[in-house]
Design a protein around this motif. Structure first.
Motif, PDB file in Angstrom:
ATOM      1  N   ILE A 197     -11.383   0.104 -34.335  1.00  0.00           N
ATOM      2  CA  ILE A 197     -10.538  -0.361 -33.240  1.00  0.00           C
ATOM      3  C   ILE A 197     -11.065  -1.699 -32.720  1.00  0.00           C
ATOM      4  CG2 ILE A 197      -9.749   0.157 -30.897  1.00  0.00           C
ATOM      5  CD1 ILE A 197      -9.947   3.156 -31.707  1.00  0.00           C
ATOM      6  N   ALA A 198     -12.388  -1.781 -32.573  1.00  0.00           N
ATOM      7  CA  ALA A 198     -12.985  -3.036 -32.122  1.00  0.00           C
ATOM      8  C   ALA A 198     -12.652  -4.170 -33.081  1.00  0.00           C
ATOM      9  CB  ALA A 198     -14.498  -2.872 -31.999  1.00  0.00           C
ATOM     10  N   VAL A 199     -12.708  -3.874 -34.392  1.00  0.00           N
ATOM     11  CA  VAL A 199     -12.368  -4.887 -35.391  1.00  0.00           C
ATOM     12  C   VAL A 199     -10.926  -5.346 -35.194  1.00  0.00           C
ATOM     13  CG1 VAL A 199     -11.936  -5.252 -37.856  1.00  0.00           C
ATOM     14  CG2 VAL A 199     -14.035  -4.140 -37.125  1.00  0.00           C
ATOM     15  N   ALA A 200     -10.036  -4.365 -34.983  1.00  0.00           N
ATOM     16  CA  ALA A 200      -8.621  -4.707 -34.830  1.00  0.00           C
ATOM     17  C   ALA A 200      -8.379  -5.523 -33.561  1.00  0.00           C
ATOM     18  CB  ALA A 200      -7.784  -3.428 -34.811  1.00  0.00           C
ATOM     19  N   LEU A 201      -9.145  -5.208 -32.503  1.00  0.00           N
ATOM     20  CA  LEU A 201      -8.931  -5.895 -31.236  1.00  0.00           C
ATOM     21  C   LEU A 201      -9.601  -7.261 -31.180  1.00  0.00           C
ATOM     22  CD1 LEU A 201      -9.542  -2.936 -28.747  1.00  0.00           C
ATOM     23  CD2 LEU A 201      -7.351  -3.815 -29.541  1.00  0.00           C
ATOM     24  N   ALA A 202     -10.470  -7.534 -32.169  1.00  0.00           N
ATOM     25  CA  ALA A 202     -11.394  -8.668 -32.070  1.00  0.00           C
ATOM     26  C   ALA A 202     -10.714  -9.973 -31.674  1.00  0.00           C
ATOM     27  CB  ALA A 202     -12.155  -8.827 -33.377  1.00  0.00           C
ATOM     28  N   CYS A 203      -9.601 -10.291 -32.285  1.00  0.00           N
ATOM     29  CA  CYS A 203      -8.999 -11.585 -32.020  1.00  0.00           C
ATOM     30  C   CYS A 203      -7.821 -11.490 -31.050  1.00  0.00           C
ATOM     31  CB  CYS A 203      -8.552 -12.228 -33.319  1.00  0.00           C
ATOM     32  SG  CYS A 203      -9.919 -12.479 -34.442  1.00  0.00           S
ATOM     33  N   GLY A 204      -7.727 -10.382 -30.360  1.00  0.00           N
ATOM     34  CA  GLY A 204      -6.676 -10.232 -29.359  1.00  0.00           C
ATOM     35  C   GLY A 204      -5.284 -10.300 -29.936  1.00  0.00           C
ATOM     36  N   PRO A 205      -4.949  -9.428 -30.885  1.00  0.00           N
ATOM     37  CA  PRO A 205      -3.614  -9.489 -31.492  1.00  0.00           C
ATOM     38  C   PRO A 205      -2.538  -9.064 -30.498  1.00  0.00           C
ATOM     39  CG  PRO A 205      -4.743  -7.503 -32.191  1.00  0.00           C
ATOM     40  CD  PRO A 205      -5.736  -8.292 -31.392  1.00  0.00           C
ATOM     41  N   LYS A 206      -1.315  -9.483 -30.775  1.00  0.00           N
ATOM     42  CA  LYS A 206      -0.203  -9.102 -29.902  1.00  0.00           C
ATOM     43  C   LYS A 206       0.431  -7.808 -30.369  1.00  0.00           C
ATOM     44  CE  LYS A 206       0.798 -13.916 -29.023  1.00  0.00           C
ATOM     45  NZ  LYS A 206       1.447 -15.053 -29.666  1.00  0.00           N
ATOM     46  N   LEU A 207       0.159  -7.474 -31.625  1.00  0.00           N
ATOM     47  CA  LEU A 207       0.787  -6.289 -32.201  1.00  0.00           C
ATOM     48  C   LEU A 207      -0.273  -5.502 -32.965  1.00  0.00           C
ATOM     49  CD1 LEU A 207       3.221  -4.578 -33.068  1.00  0.00           C
ATOM     50  CD2 LEU A 207       3.682  -6.252 -34.844  1.00  0.00           C
ATOM     51  N   LEU A 208      -0.323  -4.201 -32.710  1.00  0.00           N
ATOM     52  CA  LEU A 208      -1.308  -3.358 -33.376  1.00  0.00           C
ATOM     53  C   LEU A 208      -0.593  -2.259 -34.145  1.00  0.00           C
ATOM     54  CD1 LEU A 208      -4.357  -2.585 -33.651  1.00  0.00           C
ATOM     55  CD2 LEU A 208      -4.010  -1.062 -31.706  1.00  0.00           C
ATOM     56  N   PHE A 209      -0.910  -2.140 -35.410  1.00  0.00           N
ATOM     57  CA  PHE A 209      -0.411  -1.014 -36.195  1.00  0.00           C
ATOM     58  C   PHE A 209      -1.515   0.029 -36.242  1.00  0.00           C
ATOM     59  CE2 PHE A 209       2.180  -4.473 -37.685  1.00  0.00           C
ATOM     60  CZ  PHE A 209       3.424  -3.899 -37.890  1.00  0.00           C
ATOM     61  N   ALA A 210      -1.222   1.221 -35.743  1.00  0.00           N
ATOM     62  CA  ALA A 210      -2.207   2.297 -35.821  1.00  0.00           C
ATOM     63  C   ALA A 210      -1.663   3.326 -36.797  1.00  0.00           C
ATOM     64  CB  ALA A 210      -2.436   2.902 -34.448  1.00  0.00           C
ATOM     65  N   ASP A 211      -2.244   3.357 -37.998  1.00  0.00           N
ATOM     66  CA  ASP A 211      -1.713   4.190 -39.075  1.00  0.00           C
ATOM     67  C   ASP A 211      -2.473   5.510 -39.102  1.00  0.00           C
ATOM     68  OD1 ASP A 211      -0.655   5.271 -41.294  1.00  0.00           O
ATOM     69  OD2 ASP A 211      -1.350   3.735 -42.697  1.00  0.00           O
ATOM     70  N   GLU A 212      -1.892   6.515 -38.493  1.00  0.00           N
ATOM     71  CA  GLU A 212      -2.538   7.824 -38.389  1.00  0.00           C
ATOM     72  C   GLU A 212      -3.996   7.655 -37.950  1.00  0.00           C
ATOM     73  OE1 GLU A 212      -1.292  10.976 -39.900  1.00  0.00           O
ATOM     74  OE2 GLU A 212       0.303  10.311 -41.226  1.00  0.00           O
ATOM     75  N   PRO A 213      -4.231   7.049 -36.802  1.00  0.00           N
ATOM     76  CA  PRO A 213      -5.593   6.670 -36.449  1.00  0.00           C
ATOM     77  C   PRO A 213      -6.515   7.851 -36.201  1.00  0.00           C
ATOM     78  CG  PRO A 213      -4.133   6.334 -34.589  1.00  0.00           C
ATOM     79  CD  PRO A 213      -3.267   6.704 -35.743  1.00  0.00           C
ATOM     80  N   THR A 214      -5.956   9.041 -36.015  1.00  0.00           N
ATOM     81  CA  THR A 214      -6.831  10.166 -35.667  1.00  0.00           C
ATOM     82  C   THR A 214      -6.765  11.302 -36.667  1.00  0.00           C
ATOM     83  OG1 THR A 214      -5.064  11.077 -34.311  1.00  0.00           O
ATOM     84  CG2 THR A 214      -6.689   9.707 -33.207  1.00  0.00           C
ATOM     85  N   THR A 215      -5.973  11.142 -37.720  1.00  0.00           N
ATOM     86  CA  THR A 215      -5.783  12.255 -38.647  1.00  0.00           C
ATOM     87  C   THR A 215      -7.090  12.711 -39.284  1.00  0.00           C
ATOM     88  OG1 THR A 215      -3.653  11.305 -39.110  1.00  0.00           O
ATOM     89  CG2 THR A 215      -4.398  13.007 -40.595  1.00  0.00           C
ATOM     90  N   ALA A 216      -7.959  11.738 -39.587  1.00  0.00           N
ATOM     91  CA  ALA A 216      -9.182  12.087 -40.301  1.00  0.00           C
ATOM     92  C   ALA A 216     -10.301  12.516 -39.359  1.00  0.00           C
ATOM     93  CB  ALA A 216      -9.641  10.898 -41.148  1.00  0.00           C
ATOM     94  N   LEU A 217     -10.010  12.539 -38.065  1.00  0.00           N
ATOM     95  CA  LEU A 217     -11.082  12.822 -37.109  1.00  0.00           C
ATOM     96  C   LEU A 217     -11.075  14.284 -36.672  1.00  0.00           C
ATOM     97  CD1 LEU A 217     -10.798   9.684 -34.820  1.00  0.00           C
ATOM     98  CD2 LEU A 217     -12.249  10.037 -36.806  1.00  0.00           C
ATOM     99  N   ASP A 218     -12.210  14.710 -36.103  1.00  0.00           N
ATOM    100  CA  ASP A 218     -12.289  16.046 -35.528  1.00  0.00           C
ATOM    101  C   ASP A 218     -11.295  16.166 -34.385  1.00  0.00           C
ATOM    102  OD1 ASP A 218     -14.250  16.735 -37.184  1.00  0.00           O
ATOM    103  OD2 ASP A 218     -15.890  16.549 -35.737  1.00  0.00           O
ATOM    104  N   VAL A 219     -10.761  17.366 -34.224  1.00  0.00           N
ATOM    105  CA  VAL A 219      -9.765  17.593 -33.174  1.00  0.00           C
ATOM    106  C   VAL A 219     -10.329  17.175 -31.810  1.00  0.00           C
ATOM    107  CG1 VAL A 219      -8.262  19.303 -32.142  1.00  0.00           C
ATOM    108  CG2 VAL A 219      -8.942  19.532 -34.512  1.00  0.00           C
TER     109      VAL A 219
END
Lengths: 351, 360, 394
Positions: free
Chosen positions: B176-198
């Motif tokens: 997420i930090a990588v994605a936010l690094a340059c302050g984008p105006k649009l963020l695609f979050a592709d199943e960002p939590t599917t692989a994580l623990d509930v």
């Protein structure tokens, strides 16, 4: 020997790729899709292709053989026939030992001009090159196949046993292989031939023919290499359900190995065998150049190069003709090995 | 610096407009239409949820919008406008000014989306240094504050660590930090939590939502779970077999869904108050073969409302009762036609074809 | 997380211990094998090794041989003597001249090392760009051409290539010498003349430092360092030719070594290129590459920084593993190009039936090879875990 060393991916896995996936593709293309394109990550290269080595050439080779494969088979058949004919003397291209002094060092591209009546010229003593190349083919192929056969007989069997039984026997055999592999192949073979020939020269021991000595030396080098590969292959197959089922039904170990494991390990081994023969032929040449090959007057491709190496700049044909034969034969064997590997999805293991 | 980020666009329209986007791949078996005539609009600072099963084309859609798909065998048609500017035809060199700087992406699997042999700090700073003209030291400070903002403890230590030294949740925070690094105006979050623990799923989703609000970023939240988009997206698009089959403001969708597929998706969410032994409602059958899709409605083979018309004629996207609600169905849920169709099927014992073939 | 680091260090130590033990076992087995070689010669080894010749000169040779072998003791006592002798550097004598083998090794070993270093560098310098290119442009016609060439090179025995190159490049085109040797840096250092080695190291060190400092400002200290090192070597060569003509001038040495190095490198190039290409094609499909692309990183940087790094570890292993091929190849190539290295010594020892010398050469090569593999194994283990864990997780 050149090439055949421990490999990081020396596990010829069972044919996990090809047929099974192919059969299911009809139903599961979308799954393949998610993993192949979206979930699995995209390729950076704009025009890049997603296929690796395995994918290439699979399509047209699935049932038929490509033109080059037929060419390679044709070449090997040709060489084997020539070698056998030369050995049994059914067809003679002249006596390989017959010295015609006037023809010495003459041949195509030679400084002294061509030798009439000898298409490929003569060697430095004036012996016909065709006759010597044909008989040399016999020697080289004999050393190549003989040493690989020895390697398979001992290394293949030990590897099969190690992979099948596992446990302490396995670790013992694997460490033995590793110790043997800790000496560079050429150097190990060189030591064996030098000392075996040394004892033969002493006259007190039963003098073994040079060809047998070479087969033993190169074969010994091949044992741990083939052993490791066959062990890895046997290991994966021995853990498969049908083998476990056969064992659970009380089938004898020997029978299970022979009937269930061996047939599955074999395709991978054929590919390895072809590559190994190629390497053994090259090894024979290298040993000949080091002065421990088959000794004259018996011709082999290797010793023809070794003996007349000094004539390279004046009569290049003497050196380059056997060199070309070695190259083409190794190329054909490598190619056929690759084709078989692609067909049976044997992982890159010997190169 | 010709960086597009600093050019004030002055464009008053929506941030992202996708019109009739079609994306297909040639494979050994034929052409796979992964995305088929999708149109979407996203305003600045808003969130659009894209929901569908695996294989519905939602992941391909987001990558196709960003132009991140491998080019081999790829055909893309339609228009993608970012701040009013057509970007679907841009070559990779031009897209590079958008990637990371204008639009960024968070991937499904944090275990594989960080480079295992690069320090975390470098993975963040390289994006910063690619897009912003800053000194290495400043980029480092920025990376540290980014890690702090995604609530990673001891950020200055983490900068010099490798991904394998972090847990999955922590790695996704790094992503997420990588994605936010340059302050984008649009963020695609592709199943960002599917692989994580509930247990960490909600934390990560809330973190993304918080950052989104703070930075006034628009987001496309891709998921298979209607529950994830419920409180977080303004609008939801339900995708099936590469098409948008229903689109509505989130509240409207949950209150009045028209498409039987949306209904089935909702039914498949496990409910917290349900008894643990209650069997989950799964959707019978599998998504259709995208090389040879069915002639009529793509969902017909699995639909409990299916009628003969559904198998022959594909329903167009039509407006629902509420403004901004669109769906594709001949016999919508909650309408007299739909009720009748379902009742008829139950009377006649008609079961969807795919449910017989593949249901287990 | 700190615990992970600590456990890793502990694991590394354990691995080091296990590897050292293995190393010891292998060394004992290898030395025993070479020891056995001479003992297994039938009859009286002394008569076998020096069968002909009478008179006081030969009597002296035989006496020297007998004392080297220590034949009057028991079998295991002989082995113990042999082993302790090896450790102390007693490698026997070349009986025709009475020269200690250790002297011959000191002269020839560095020459072989130089040859192997050159060919390894050459192989990597050529193979890495080709492999990266092949992965980047996989499936294109250019990629196909490179692959076919590599396949052909694999089938080309190094002695055949040696003959082809010395005939065409050496004899026909007369670009490079086809045999002979001029002293370089390492061989001079081995006989106490440290000058060239120290100066070249100085140039490399300065080059790497300057390159790394310049590279850091662009965020690429590693690439800058490598480039700086190369510039340092080139500068050394140019200055050597221009200023220090004769002594620091390594140009004649390089000319002599070029054809043998190319020959040896050719096979390695094919192996490395194929391996790197297929490894990188896999890496390029990883998620982190797509993420890097989504960050807006340039293709060049993705290829060299993101994709090559993980694959280079595989390359390192294979480079270590093919060292055996390289050693064996060097033995043959030295004979063909008359390079006075270990291969040449082995060749002469075989032809002159200097079995004690031959035995010593073999044990030195084997020990060197084992040590090299030990270093590579350990190096890989040090660098490996994060890769392995990432791959396992995938």
């Amino acid at each position: 020997m050149p090439g055949l060393r421990r490999s990081p991916r020396a596990t010829p896995g069972p044919g996990s790729g090809g047929p099974t996936i192919r059969d299911e593709v009809g139903e599961t293309v979308h799954e393949e899709f998610e993993s192949g394109f979206s979930g699995g990550g995209a390729l950076v290269a704009e025009e890049a292709v997603l296929v690796g080595d395995e994918g290439r050439g699979r399509g047209p080779l699935k049932w038929g053989l490509s033109f080059f494969a037929w060419l390679a088979i044709g070449w090997m058949v040709f060489i084997v026939i020539i070698a056998v004919l030369a050995k049994i003397g059914l067809v003679t291209w002249g006596d390989p030992q017959n010295v015609i002094a006037s023809c010495a060092r003459k041949g195509p591209f030679a400084n002294e001009g061509t030798a009439p009546g000898h298409l490929l010229g003569c060697d430095s003593d004036g012996r016909d090159m065709i006759a010597r190349l044909a008989l040399g083919a016999w020697t080289s192929l004999l050393v190549g196949t003989g040493s690989v056969a020895l390697g398979f007989l001992i290394g293949g069997t030990l590897g099969l046993i190690a992979g099948y039984f596992g446990g302490r026997l396995d670790s013992f055999l694997v460490s033995t292989f590793n110790v043997l592999l800790s000496v560079p192949g050429v150097v190990l073979a060189l030591a064996l031939v030098a000392f075996l020939q040394g004892s033969a020269q002493a006259g007190t021991a039963t003098a073994l023919p040079d060809v047998v000595i070479l087969i033993i030396a190169i074969g010994v080098v091949a044992i741990p290499l083939i052993g490791r590969i066959s062990r890895a292959s046997a290991l994966t197959w021995s853990r498969r359900e049908f083998v476990l089922a056969a064992r659970a039904q009380g089938a004898k170990n020997g029978r299970v190995m022979w009937r269930e494991v061996l047939p599955n390990v074999l395709p991978a081994m054929v590919s390895i065998a072809l590559l190994s023969v190629a390497i053994a032929i090259v090894a024979e040449g290298a040993l000949a150049i080091l002065g421990v090959g088959v000794r004259p007057p018996t011709p082999s491709w290797g010793n023809m190069i070794a003996i007349d190496r000094g004539e390279l700049f004046t009569s290049p044909h003497i050196v380059f003709e056997p060199a070309l034969l070695i190259f083409l034969t190794v190329l054909a064997l490598n190619y056929l090995g690759d084709v078989i590997r692609a067909k049976f999805d044997v992982r890159e293991s010997a190169i | 610096m010709s960086d597009a980020r600093f050019e004030e666009s002055g464009y008053g329209g929506p941030l992202l407009e996708v019109t009739d986007l079609t994306t297909s791949f040639s494979t050994d078996r034929g052409v796979v239409r992964a995305v088929d005539g999708v149109s979407l609009t996203l305003e600045r600072g808003k969130t659009l949820g894209i929901v569908g099963e695996s294989g519905s084309g939602k992941t391909v859609l987001s990558r196709s919008i960003m132009n991140l798909l491998p080019k081999r065998g790829l055909q893309r048609e339609g228009s993608v406008r970012f701040e009013g500017k057509e970007i679907s035809e841009l070559p990779a060199d031009a897209m590079r000014h958008y990637w990371g700087a204008q639009m960024a992406m968070i991937f499904q699997d944090p275990m594989t989306s960080l480079n295992p042999v690069m320090k975390i700090g470098n993975q963040i700073t390289e994006a910063i240094r690619e897009h912003l003209d800053v000194t290495p030291d400043y980029a480092g400070d920025l990376a540290e504050s980014l890690l702090a903002s995604v609530r990673i403890p001891e950020p200055h230590v983490r900068l010099n660590e490798y991904p394998h030294q972090l847990s999955g949740g922590m790695r996704q925070r790094v992503c997420i930090a990588v994605a936010l690094a340059c302050g984008p105006k649009l963020l695609f979050a592709d199943e960002p939590t599917t692989a994580l623990d509930v247990t960490v799923q909600a934390q990560v989703l809330d973190l993304i939502a918080g950052q989104q609000a703070e930075r006034f970023m628009a987001m496309v939240l891709v998921t298979h779970d209607l529950g994830v988009v419920a409180g977080r997206a303004e609008r939801v698009a339900v995708m099936y077999a590469g098409r948008v089959v229903e689109e509505a403001p989130t509240g409207v969708l949950f209150a009045d869904m028209k498409m039987p597929y949306s209904e089935a998706l909702l039914a498949s969410i496990p409910k917290l108050d349900a008894h643990s032994h209650v069997r989950l409602n799964t959707i019978p059958g599998r998504p259709p073969d995208l090389v040879h899709p069915p002639a009529g409605c793509k969902f017909a083979p699995r639909c409990p409302y299916v009628q003969d018309r559904c198998l022959e004629e594909e329903p167009p996207l039509r407006a629902g009762p509420t403004a901004g609600h669109q769906f594709r169905c001949w016999f919508p849920v909650g309408t007299p036609e739909g009720q009748e169709a379902r009742a008829k099927n139950e009377r006649e014992g008609r079961v969807p074809a795919a449910a017989v073939a593949g249901g287990h | 997380m700190e615990a992970t680091t600590g456990r890793r260090d502990y694991e590394l130590l354990r691995l080091l211990g296990r590897r050292l033990l293995q190393l010891l076992v292998v060394l004992i087995v290898v030395s025993f094998f070479t020891f056995l070689l001479i003992r297994l010669l039938p009859g009286d080894p002394v008569q076998t090794i020096i069968p002909f010749g009478q008179g006081p000169a030969f009597a002296h040779e035989r006496a020297l041989l007998r004392s080297d072998l220590g034949l009057n003791k028991g079998f295991f006592a002989q082995y113990w003597d042999y082993l302790t002798g090896l450790v102390q550097g007693h490698l026997g004598h070349q009986y025709s001249s009475g020269t200690p083998v250790s002297t011959l090794v000191k002269e020839s070993l560095p020459v072989s090392l130089e040859l192997m270093i050159y060919s390894m560098i050459l192989a990597l310098v050529v193979a890495i760009p080709l492999g990266v290119f092949g992965a980047y442009r996989a499936g294109t016609r250019a990629d196909g051409a490179v692959n076919t060439t590599a396949f052909g090179l694999l089938a080309l025995p190094n002695f055949v290539l040696a003959l082809v190159l010395s005939f065409f490049v050496g004899a026909k085109l007369k670009w490079l010498p086809t045999g002979g040797y001029t002293a370089g840096w390492l061989d001079r250092a081995f006989v106490g003349d440290w000058g060239p080695l120290l100066v070249i190291l100085l140039f490399i060190a300065v080059g790497v430092t300057v390159g790394a400092v310049i590279g850091r400002t662009r965020g690429l200290p590693g690439a800058g360092g490598v480039l700086g090192g190369v510039v340092g070597v080139i500068l050394f060569m140019v200055l050597g030719i221009v200023l220090f003509h004769g002594y620091y001038d390594l140009w004649p040495h390089m000319q002599d070594m070029l054809l043998p190095s190319i020959t040896l490198a050719a096979g390695e190039i094919a192996v490395f290129q194929r391996l790197l290409r297929s490894d990188m094609i896999q890496t390029l499909q990883e998620n982190f590459i797509t993420l890097a692309k989504a960050k807006g990183i340039s293709n060049t940087r993705i290829l060299w920084r993101h994709a090559l790094r993980p694959s280079s570890l595989t390359l390192l292993t294979v480079a270590g593993l093919t060292a055996g091929t390289l050693i064996g190849g060097a033995v043959v190539i030295e004979v063909i190009f008359s390079i006075p290295g270990m291969g040449q010594q082995i060749f002469e020892a075989i032809n002159a039936r200097e079995y004690v010398a031959l035995q010593s050469y073999i044990v030195i090569i084997a020990v060197g090879f084992v040590l090299l593999n030990f270093v590579v194994d350990f190096l890989y283990a040090v660098l490996d875990p994060r890769i392995r864990r990432a791959r396992v997780a995938a």
